[in-house]
Write a protein that holds these residues in place. Structure first.
Motif, mmCIF file in Angstrom:
data_model
loop_
_atom_site.group_PDB
_atom_site.id
_atom_site.type_symbol
_atom_site.label_atom_id
_atom_site.label_comp_id
_atom_site.label_asym_id
_atom_site.label_seq_id
_atom_site.Cartn_x
_atom_site.Cartn_y
_atom_site.Cartn_z
ATOM 1 N N TYR A 1 0.841 -1.198 0.000
ATOM 2 C CA TYR A 1 0.000 0.000 0.000
ATOM 3 C C TYR A 1 0.877 1.249 0.000
ATOM 4 O O TYR A 1 1.834 1.353 0.756
ATOM 5 N N LYS A 2 0.539 2.220 -0.858
ATOM 6 C CA LYS A 2 1.320 3.458 -0.946
ATOM 7 C C LYS A 2 0.779 4.487 0.031
ATOM 8 O O LYS A 2 -0.369 4.920 -0.081
ATOM 9 N N LEU A 3 1.621 4.880 0.976
ATOM 10 C CA LEU A 3 1.217 5.879 1.956
ATOM 11 C C LEU A 3 1.449 7.286 1.406
ATOM 12 O O LEU A 3 2.417 7.523 0.670
ATOM 13 N N PRO A 4 0.587 8.243 1.768
ATOM 14 C CA PRO A 4 0.709 9.621 1.255
ATOM 15 C C PRO A 4 1.753 10.415 2.027
ATOM 16 O O PRO A 4 1.461 11.412 2.704
ATOM 17 N N ILE A 5 3.010 9.983 1.942
ATOM 18 C CA ILE A 5 4.120 10.671 2.590
ATOM 19 C C ILE A 5 4.972 11.325 1.505
ATOM 20 O O ILE A 5 5.453 10.639 0.589
ATOM 21 N N LYS A 6 5.136 12.628 1.587
ATOM 22 C CA LYS A 6 5.876 13.361 0.562
ATOM 23 C C LYS A 6 7.373 13.345 0.838
ATOM 24 O O LYS A 6 7.812 13.368 1.978
ATOM 25 N N GLY A 7 8.143 13.341 -0.237
ATOM 26 C CA GLY A 7 9.597 13.390 -0.105
ATOM 27 C C GLY A 7 10.188 12.022 0.144
ATOM 28 O O GLY A 7 9.668 11.002 -0.307
ATOM 29 N N LYS A 8 11.265 12.004 0.904
ATOM 30 C CA LYS A 8 11.989 10.758 1.142
ATOM 31 C C LYS A 8 12.531 10.728 2.568
ATOM 32 O O LYS A 8 12.566 11.753 3.261
ATOM 33 N N LEU A 9 12.952 9.557 2.990
ATOM 34 C CA LEU A 9 13.579 9.418 4.300
ATOM 35 C C LEU A 9 14.940 10.104 4.270
ATOM 36 O O LEU A 9 15.790 9.796 3.442
ATOM 37 N N SER A 10 15.137 11.048 5.191
ATOM 38 C CA SER A 10 16.377 11.821 5.213
ATOM 39 C C SER A 10 17.570 10.978 5.643
ATOM 40 O O SER A 10 17.436 10.032 6.434
ATOM 41 N N ARG A 11 18.731 11.340 5.154
ATOM 42 C CA ARG A 11 19.969 10.690 5.572
ATOM 43 C C ARG A 11 20.271 10.964 7.043
ATOM 44 O O ARG A 11 21.108 10.297 7.657
ATOM 45 N N HIS A 12 19.581 11.945 7.632
ATOM 46 C CA HIS A 12 19.787 12.290 9.044
ATOM 47 C C HIS A 12 18.859 11.525 9.981
ATOM 48 O O HIS A 12 18.923 11.716 11.203
ATOM 49 N N ALA A 13 18.009 10.666 9.422
ATOM 50 C CA ALA A 13 16.891 10.106 10.180
ATOM 51 C C ALA A 13 17.294 9.401 11.462
ATOM 52 O O ALA A 13 16.591 9.482 12.466
ATOM 53 N N PHE A 14 18.397 8.701 11.459
ATOM 54 C CA PHE A 14 18.762 7.908 12.632
ATOM 55 C C PHE A 14 19.956 8.514 13.376
ATOM 56 O O PHE A 14 20.714 7.812 14.034
ATOM 57 N N LYS A 15 20.076 9.852 13.258
ATOM 58 C CA LYS A 15 21.145 10.582 13.925
ATOM 59 C C LYS A 15 20.554 11.598 14.901
ATOM 60 O O LYS A 15 19.358 11.897 14.858
ATOM 61 N N GLU A 16 21.392 12.139 15.761
ATOM 62 C CA GLU A 16 20.968 13.230 16.641
ATOM 63 C C GLU A 16 20.654 14.463 15.792
ATOM 64 O O GLU A 16 21.460 14.875 14.954
ATOM 65 N N ARG A 17 19.487 15.052 16.014
ATOM 66 C CA ARG A 17 19.075 16.176 15.166
ATOM 67 C C ARG A 17 18.752 17.440 15.955
ATOM 68 O O ARG A 17 18.215 18.397 15.388
ATOM 69 N N PHE A 18 19.055 17.480 17.223
ATOM 70 C CA PHE A 18 18.956 18.710 18.006
ATOM 71 C C PHE A 18 20.348 19.338 18.104
ATOM 72 O O PHE A 18 21.290 18.685 18.520
ATOM 73 N N GLU A 19 20.444 20.592 17.702
ATOM 74 C CA GLU A 19 21.707 21.311 17.836
ATOM 75 C C GLU A 19 21.425 22.780 18.163
ATOM 76 O O GLU A 19 20.507 23.371 17.595
ATOM 77 N N PRO A 20 22.197 23.373 19.053
ATOM 78 C CA PRO A 20 22.053 24.819 19.272
ATOM 79 C C PRO A 20 22.619 25.586 18.089
ATOM 80 O O PRO A 20 23.527 25.120 17.409
ATOM 81 N N VAL A 21 22.046 26.735 17.840
ATOM 82 C CA VAL A 21 22.533 27.615 16.783
ATOM 83 C C VAL A 21 23.150 28.844 17.427
ATOM 84 O O VAL A 21 22.533 29.486 18.294
ATOM 85 N N PHE A 22 24.340 29.161 17.024
ATOM 86 C CA PHE A 22 25.037 30.317 17.590
ATOM 87 C C PHE A 22 25.015 31.465 16.599
ATOM 88 O O PHE A 22 25.557 31.375 15.501
ATOM 89 N N ILE A 23 24.313 32.521 16.981
ATOM 90 C CA ILE A 23 24.162 33.673 16.091
ATOM 91 C C ILE A 23 24.590 34.952 16.819
ATOM 92 O O ILE A 23 24.675 34.999 18.030
#
Length: 351
Positions: free
Chosen positions: A329-351
Motif C-alpha cells: 500500500y502506498k502511503l501519502p508521505i511526501k519526499g523521502k527518508l532523510s539521511r539524518h533520520a537515525f542521527k541526533e538532530r537537536f543542535e544549538p545555533v550560535f548567532i
C-alpha cells in the motif's frame, strides 16, 4: 534593518494589513496588533525584517510534520511578535514581546548559516510566521535555490492574500488548532474570532499542492469538548479528506494557564478514537513519548510501518516510494527518508 511590507493596501488615510485574518487598519505612526507591522510615511513596514529572535536545529517531527521528508533536520527560527495572545503559549517570551529587535541577518546570511549545519530545510516557527511573511518569503526563495525545502508552523489565521504569497517557496505547513477550534475558547484564550479562517487557510494551501498537517492542542477543563472536536474534524474531513495527518497534542501548564493540569492521556485517546471513527487514516497523539499512537500504521494491512519515540524514528518499514513493505500500500508521505533520520538532530545555533 526594516523593509516595506508587501501584504497591505491603502484605505483613505490608513493602511489595511493583509498578512493575517485580523486585517488591522493602521494609521500613520501606528502599529498593528502583532507589534511588528507599522505605518510610516504612508507605507506599511515589517519592523522585524532581518531580525532573528530565536534559532535552533530541530527534527522535522518536532513541528510536527511526520508525512513530509521524515527524519529531516531543519533550521528553525523566529522573530518577535504574534497575531494571537494565547494564554498558554510556551514561547510567550518570544511571541508576546512586541518589539522590533533581534540578531540582524540578511536572508542570504541566514541560509548560509543554515547550510553550515547540513540541514535539509528551513522552518519558520516559534512565533506566528504570518506576521513576518515577507522576511520568510525572501529567506525561502534563497533557500530553494540552494536545494532546501521550506516549512511553517502556523496558527493558520491567514488571509487568501498570504496563501497566494507563499506559493512560490512554501512546501509544507503545520496548522495548529487550539481547544478543538471552539469559538468561545478561541475568543477568550487566543484573541481569535473563530476557526473558520484557519479551516479556509488549510484547505486553500492543500489545494495549491502545499503539504498540510493538522494539530489540535487539547487543553483540559477549558478546551477538550468532544462535541466541538467532532464538529471541527467533520469540517476538516470534508475540506481535506481522509489522508490528512491529524495530531492531538497534550497540553502542559505554562504562561497564564500554569494552574491547569496536564491533559489526561485518556482524553487524547478519546479524540484519537473519534477521528478514526470519522474516517481519518492517519491520527497521532503528541507529547506522550512512548505511546503507540505516536507510530504510523498501514491503513490497508494494519502493520506498523514507522515506529517512533517522541521525535526519533526507531523503525522504518516502507520502500523508497513510501509503500508498505508488508502489503504494498502506498502511503501519502511526501519526499523521502532523510539521511539524518537515525542521527541526533537537536543542535544549538550560535548567532
Amino acid at each position: 534593518m526594516t523593509k516595506e511590507a508587501v501584504l497591505y493596501k491603502k484605505e483613505d488615510s490608513r493602511i489595511r494589513c493583509l498578512a493575517c485574518a485580523r486585517k488591522c487598519l493602521i494609521g500613520e505612526e501606528q502599529t498593528g496588533f502583532c507589534g511588528v507591522r507599522s505605518v510610516r510615511n504612508g507605507k506599511l513596514h515589517l519592523d522585524v525584517y532581518g531580525k532573528i529572535a530565536a534559532a535552533h536545529i530541530d527534527p522535522i517531527e518536532k513541528k510536527p510534520l511526520v508525512h513530509f521528508n521524515p527524519g529531516s533536520k531543519v533550521f528553525s527560527f523566529s522573530t518577535y511578535g504574534c497575531n494571537w495572545m494565547c494564554m498558554y503559549c510556551q514561547n510567550y517570551d518570544i511571541s508576546q514581546r512586541r518589539k522590533a529587535e533581534g540578531v540582524e541577518l540578511s536572508p542570504e546570511e541566514i541560509v548560509e548559516l543554515a547550510m553550515g549545519y547540513d540541514v535539509d530545510g528551513m522552518t519558520y516557527t516559534y512565533n506566528e510566521p504570518a506576521i513576518f511573511a515577507e522576511f520568510a518569503h525572501d529567506v525561502g526563495i534563497v533557500a530553494k535555490k540552494h536545494g532546501l525545502f521550506n516549512t511553517m508552523v502556523s496558527n493558520g489565521y491567514w488571509t487568501p492574500n498570504l496563501v497566494d504569497y507563499v506559493r512560490d517557496f512554501l512546501d509544507a505547513v503545520t496548522i495548529d488548532f487550539k481547544g478543538n477550534g471552539e469559538q468561545k475558547f478561541l475568543r477568550r484564550y487566543t484573541g481569535a474570532t473563530s476557526a473558520e479562517p484557519i479551516i479556509e487557510t488549510a484547505s486553500e494551501l492543500s489545494k495549491k499542492g502545499i503539504h498540510v498537517e493538522i494539530t489540535d492542542l487539547i487543553i483540559p477543563q477549558i478546551g477538550d469538548d468532544i462535541e466541538a472536536a467532532k464538529q471541527l474534524l467533520t469540517k476538516l474531513y470534508d475540506q481535506l479528506g481522509a489522508d490528512i495527518p491529524i495530531h492531538f497534542l497534550r497540553f502542559h501548564p505554562d504562561y497564564k494557564l500554569n494552574y491547569l493540569p496536564w491533559t489526561p492521556v485518556e482524553t487524547l485517546e478519546r479524540h484519537y478514537k473519534l477521528a478514526k471513527e470519522l474516517g481519518f487514516k492517519f491520527v497521532y497523539i503528541g507529547n506522550v513519548p512512548g505511546h503507540p499512537y505516536e507510530n504510523t500504521y498501514c491503513p490497508n494491512c494494519g502493520n506498523l510501518v514507522i515506529r517512533r519515540y517522541s521525535f526519533d524514528i526507531l523503525e522504518w518499514h516502507l520502500t523508497e516510494d513510501m509503500r508498505c513493505k508488508f502489503c504494498g500500500y502506498k502511503l501519502p508521505i511526501k519526499g523521502k527518508l532523510s539521511r539524518h533520520a537515525f542521527k541526533e538532530r537537536f543542535e544549538p545555533v550560535f548567532i
